[in-house]
Design a protein around this motif. Structure first.
Motif, PDB file in Angstrom:
ATOM      1  N   SER A 228       0.865  -1.181   0.000  1.00 57.74           N
ATOM      2  CA  SER A 228       0.000   0.000   0.000  1.00 57.74           C
ATOM      3  C   SER A 228       0.901   1.230   0.000  1.00 57.74           C
ATOM      4  CB  SER A 228      -0.905   0.003   1.235  1.00 57.74           C
ATOM      5  OG  SER A 228      -1.837  -1.053   1.187  1.00 57.74           O
ATOM      6  N   ILE A 229       0.870   1.959  -1.086  1.00 56.17           N
ATOM      7  CA  ILE A 229       1.667   3.186  -1.204  1.00 56.17           C
ATOM      8  C   ILE A 229       0.760   4.353  -0.822  1.00 56.17           C
ATOM      9  CG2 ILE A 229       2.868   4.702  -2.809  1.00 56.17           C
ATOM     10  CD1 ILE A 229       3.851   2.268  -4.262  1.00 56.17           C
ATOM     11  N   CYS A 230       1.065   4.950   0.328  1.00 59.18           N
ATOM     12  CA  CYS A 230       0.153   5.929   0.916  1.00 59.18           C
ATOM     13  C   CYS A 230       0.612   7.362   0.670  1.00 59.18           C
ATOM     14  CB  CYS A 230       0.023   5.681   2.415  1.00 59.18           C
ATOM     15  SG  CYS A 230      -0.536   4.010   2.833  1.00 59.18           S
TER      16      CYS A 230
ATOM     17  N   LYS B 160       5.788  -7.237  -6.237  1.00 58.45           N
ATOM     18  CA  LYS B 160       4.495  -7.153  -5.569  1.00 58.45           C
ATOM     19  C   LYS B 160       3.630  -6.087  -6.247  1.00 58.45           C
ATOM     20  CE  LYS B 160       6.109  -8.513  -0.965  1.00 58.45           C
ATOM     21  NZ  LYS B 160       6.149  -8.141   0.475  1.00 58.45           N
ATOM     22  N   SER B 161       2.327  -6.246  -6.142  1.00 67.63           N
ATOM     23  CA  SER B 161       1.407  -5.237  -6.664  1.00 67.63           C
ATOM     24  C   SER B 161       1.438  -4.022  -5.751  1.00 67.63           C
ATOM     25  CB  SER B 161      -0.020  -5.783  -6.731  1.00 67.63           C
ATOM     26  OG  SER B 161      -0.092  -6.852  -7.650  1.00 67.63           O
ATOM     27  N   ALA B 162       1.379  -2.835  -6.341  1.00 68.41           N
ATOM     28  CA  ALA B 162       1.401  -1.592  -5.576  1.00 68.41           C
ATOM     29  C   ALA B 162       0.037  -0.918  -5.683  1.00 68.41           C
ATOM     30  CB  ALA B 162       2.495  -0.669  -6.087  1.00 68.41           C
ATOM     31  N   PHE B 163      -0.625  -0.710  -4.543  1.00 65.33           N
ATOM     32  CA  PHE B 163      -1.930  -0.059  -4.493  1.00 65.33           C
ATOM     33  C   PHE B 163      -1.753   1.350  -3.939  1.00 65.33           C
ATOM     34  CE2 PHE B 163      -5.187  -3.781  -4.163  1.00 65.33           C
ATOM     35  CZ  PHE B 163      -4.741  -4.246  -5.393  1.00 65.33           C
ATOM     36  N   LEU B 164      -2.209   2.344  -4.689  1.00 68.75           N
ATOM     37  CA  LEU B 164      -2.140   3.718  -4.195  1.00 68.75           C
ATOM     38  C   LEU B 164      -3.295   3.980  -3.229  1.00 68.75           C
ATOM     39  CD1 LEU B 164      -0.841   6.539  -4.291  1.00 68.75           C
ATOM     40  CD2 LEU B 164      -2.431   7.095  -6.153  1.00 68.75           C
ATOM     41  N   THR B 165      -2.932   4.431  -2.026  1.00 66.39           N
ATOM     42  CA  THR B 165      -3.920   4.747  -0.991  1.00 66.39           C
ATOM     43  C   THR B 165      -3.815   6.221  -0.630  1.00 66.39           C
ATOM     44  OG1 THR B 165      -3.819   2.512  -0.068  1.00 66.39           O
ATOM     45  CG2 THR B 165      -4.661   4.243   1.369  1.00 66.39           C
ATOM     46  N   MET B 166      -4.924   6.941  -0.711  1.00 71.51           N
ATOM     47  CA  MET B 166      -4.954   8.341  -0.330  1.00 71.51           C
ATOM     48  C   MET B 166      -5.442   8.445   1.122  1.00 71.51           C
ATOM     49  SD  MET B 166      -3.828  10.039  -2.941  1.00 71.51           S
ATOM     50  CE  MET B 166      -4.192  11.697  -2.330  1.00 71.51           C
ATOM     51  N   ILE B 167      -4.618   9.073   1.969  1.00 72.15           N
ATOM     52  CA  ILE B 167      -4.998   9.313   3.367  1.00 72.15           C
ATOM     53  C   ILE B 167      -5.179  10.817   3.512  1.00 72.15           C
ATOM     54  CG2 ILE B 167      -4.364   9.034   5.787  1.00 72.15           C
ATOM     55  CD1 ILE B 167      -2.599   6.698   4.995  1.00 72.15           C
ATOM     56  N   THR B 168      -6.418  11.236   3.641  1.00 75.57           N
ATOM     57  CA  THR B 168      -6.745  12.663   3.643  1.00 75.57           C
ATOM     58  C   THR B 168      -7.622  13.002   4.843  1.00 75.57           C
ATOM     59  OG1 THR B 168      -8.720  12.302   2.304  1.00 75.57           O
ATOM     60  CG2 THR B 168      -6.653  12.718   1.123  1.00 75.57           C
TER      61      THR B 168
ATOM     62  N   LEU C 214      -6.590   5.017 -10.568  1.00 77.10           N
ATOM     63  CA  LEU C 214      -5.308   5.330  -9.930  1.00 77.10           C
ATOM     64  C   LEU C 214      -5.370   5.065  -8.428  1.00 77.10           C
ATOM     65  CD1 LEU C 214      -2.439   6.549 -10.141  1.00 77.10           C
ATOM     66  CD2 LEU C 214      -3.490   8.804  -9.766  1.00 77.10           C
ATOM     67  N   VAL C 215      -6.384   5.630  -7.785  1.00 76.56           N
ATOM     68  CA  VAL C 215      -6.540   5.464  -6.338  1.00 76.56           C
ATOM     69  C   VAL C 215      -7.302   4.170  -6.057  1.00 76.56           C
ATOM     70  CG1 VAL C 215      -7.488   6.450  -4.229  1.00 76.56           C
ATOM     71  CG2 VAL C 215      -6.533   7.966  -5.989  1.00 76.56           C
ATOM     72  N   GLN C 216      -6.662   3.265  -5.330  1.00 84.18           N
ATOM     73  CA  GLN C 216      -7.280   1.975  -5.028  1.00 84.18           C
ATOM     74  C   GLN C 216      -8.000   1.970  -3.682  1.00 84.18           C
ATOM     75  OE1 GLN C 216      -7.127  -0.537  -7.360  1.00 84.18           O
ATOM     76  NE2 GLN C 216      -6.115   1.037  -8.607  1.00 84.18           N
ATOM     77  N   ASN C 217      -7.487   2.759  -2.734  1.00 88.73           N
ATOM     78  CA  ASN C 217      -8.097   2.809  -1.398  1.00 88.73           C
ATOM     79  C   ASN C 217      -8.078   4.231  -0.861  1.00 88.73           C
ATOM     80  OD1 ASN C 217      -6.310  -0.051  -1.261  1.00 88.73           O
ATOM     81  ND2 ASN C 217      -8.461  -0.228  -0.681  1.00 88.73           N
ATOM     82  N   GLN C 218      -9.011   4.494   0.054  1.00 89.59           N
ATOM     83  CA  GLN C 218      -9.059   5.798   0.715  1.00 89.59           C
ATOM     84  C   GLN C 218      -9.159   5.611   2.224  1.00 89.59           C
ATOM     85  OE1 GLN C 218     -11.209   9.259  -0.580  1.00 89.59           O
ATOM     86  NE2 GLN C 218     -11.928   8.212  -2.429  1.00 89.59           N
ATOM     87  N   VAL C 219      -8.479   6.487   2.960  1.00 87.64           N
ATOM     88  CA  VAL C 219      -8.599   6.564   4.416  1.00 87.64           C
ATOM     89  C   VAL C 219      -8.806   8.034   4.748  1.00 87.64           C
ATOM     90  CG1 VAL C 219      -7.430   6.212   6.638  1.00 87.64           C
ATOM     91  CG2 VAL C 219      -7.080   4.566   4.771  1.00 87.64           C
ATOM     92  N   THR C 220      -9.765   8.335   5.623  1.00 86.12           N
ATOM     93  CA  THR C 220     -10.017   9.716   6.016  1.00 86.12           C
ATOM     94  C   THR C 220      -9.693   9.914   7.491  1.00 86.12           C
ATOM     95  OG1 THR C 220     -12.319   9.436   6.720  1.00 86.12           O
ATOM     96  CG2 THR C 220     -11.916   9.751   4.355  1.00 86.12           C
TER      97      THR C 220
END
Length: 472
Positions: free
Chosen positions: A403-405, A439-447, A460-466
């Motif tokens: 997870s690339i955050c 390994k697979s790289a998933f872009l995660t936006m933490i905002t 592009l964005v695979q996951n979100q965290v708020t």
């Protein structure tokens, strides 16, 4: 007494000691102002029979007089006690007092223990004798010691190589409040603030109960920061120097490291700290870094797939960072000072760094939000060899994903523009190229408020965290 906010695990451990049926020796340490004494007095309010708090920079004679006063208070006696001439005699007096009590469990507290152990006072050897020759064999004693100088607590007590070796039966490192605990703390005080307001306060003060206690009902985060940081006599206007000088001898060396780290948002290696501060390489620097890390002011992390010698040190004490960026040498003061700085270049740089610190301190919350709590992970950061790309946070997962955050603080939902999309795609490409990861790289936006779904984010964005996830 006032209800304790959070600290559920620590409270459970402390209460368990009361039920063990044997003598217990509990050591609690943590950053100054983090709430150690408050926690002890609340959990053990019914069992606490004696308590002494050390006096900073006092002589042995003054500490002994302090002990005598504490013992007289515990006895509830109006008759003045003879002040003991040494610590061996002091502990003999304490034993006599305890032996006359009928309570089934007796908690003894020595608070700010490092201050009590003055030079050549014999305090530690007398404490050792008290425990080994008397208290250890009893079933009614719980000896509690605590201190803010974490390095002293570890080196002189917990890792003691003499008569106190392995005598501490339980140790607790008390950390600052999490965001969830901070929210609970405010609810107890009938303070109603939303998550964004709490985040604002946390970025300036950290989860330090003593600082957060300055928040009053009916005030916004901006008003509180104005009052405590930019008003004459405000609590946090003069806390910085006292904070380090009360914990460390020759504190200017520790402050030099803190100020070097505050100037570099990406953190510094050991070699970079040497180049940017007046300190030199050697065992003393190692000790200084360990003392700051154990006391909770800085953190050390290993970059992705790198060796220990490339570890990155980062300033994680939120108040110290805020002080150095905005309070130190500030000419502005009074109502509206903080609000006037919002969205300035300095504010944007600081808020990004401060929010990253919050995220790093709540990695477990991030993992829960991503649904990977049960998966083994390793966290790190990454900087490309040519320094053309940097990744704030990498979560390397056992399920063969990374997870690339990207951590972004904003006052509104974050928008990925066309140019920022290109920057992110380049960053991912450079990472894959340099690391050669399979390994697979998933872009995660933490905002703060989430990422707006648009043509640039889709695919592009695979996951979100708020920020709300950080409170769970």
């Amino acid at each position: 007494m006032e209800k304790v906010a959070g600290r559920q695990d620590e409270q459970a451990q402390m209460k368990q000691l009361l039920l063990s049926g044997k003598a217990e020796f509990l050591a609690i340490y943590g950053r100054r102002r983090v709430g150690k004494t408050f926690l002890i007095r609340n959990v053990y309010q019914k069992e606490l029979v004696f308590q002494m708090t050390g006096i900073a920079n006092a002589t042995m004679a003054q500490q002994l007089a302090n002990f005598s006063s504490a013992l007289q208070s515990a006895e509830k006696s109006e008759n003045l006690r003879t002040i003991p001439g040494n610590w061996f005699s002091a502990f003999e007096q304490l034993k006599g007092f305890l032996e006359n009590l009928k309570a089934s469990r007796k908690v003894i507290l020595f608070d700010e223990l490092p201050w009590i152990d003055t030079f050549r006072s014999g305090f530690l050897s007398s404490l050792e004798h008290f425990w080994n020759s008397w208290a250890f064999a009893r079933t009614d004693i719980v000896l509690v010691v605590c201190g803010s100088a974490a390095s002293w607590m570890l080196n002189k007590l917990i890792h003691n190589k003499g008569g106190l070796h392995n005598r501490v039966t339980r140790r607790i490192r008390l950390e600052p409040f999490t965001l969830k605990e901070t929210e609970h703390f405010f609810k107890i005080k009938n303070i109603v603030l939303d998550h964004y307001q709490i985040i604002q306060l946390y970025m300036a003060m950290g989860g330090i109960p003593f600082y957060l206690n300055e928040v009053q009902p009916g005030l916004s985060a901006f008003q509180v920061i104005d009052k405590t940081c930019f008003t004459k006599g405000g609590l946090l206007t003069f806390e910085y120097e006292n904070l380090y000088r009360s914990l460390f001898s020759k504190a200017e060396r520790h402050i030099a490291i803190i100020e070097a780290l505050a100037a570099k948002t990406q953190g510094l290696t050991r070699e970079e700290i040497i180049r940017t501060s007046p300190l030199v390489n050697g065992g003393t620097l190692t000790q200084l870094l360990q003392e700051l890390e154990e006391s909770g002011f800085i953190s050390k992390s290993l970059p992705f797939e790198k060796k220990v010698k490339t570890s990155i040190y980062r300033l994680t004490d939120q108040y110290s960072l805020f002080y150095l960026k905005f309070i130190k040498n500030s000419k502005a003061a009074g109502s509206g000072t903080w609000l006037s700085r919002i969205d300035s270049p300095a504010w944007r740089a600081w808020s990004g760094y401060a929010y990253e610190n919050i995220v790093f301190a709540h990695i477990d919350n991030v993992k829960r939000a991503l649904g990977i709590s049960g998966i083994y992970t390793e966290t790190s950061s990454w900087l490309s060899a040519k320094k053309e790309a940097q990744i704030d946070l990498l979560i390397d997962r056992r399920d063969r994903l990374i997870s690339i955050c990207e951590i972004k603080f904003s006052q509104n939902p974050f928008i990925i523009t066309k140019s920022y999309k290109a920057e992110l795609e380049k960053k991912l490409a450079v990472f894959r190229s340099e690391t050669k990861t399979n390994k697979s790289a998933f872009l995660t936006m933490i905002t703060t408020f989430g990422t707006v779904e648009n043509t640039n984010s889709l695919g592009l964005v695979q996951n979100q965290v708020t920020m709300n996830d950080l409170f769970n």
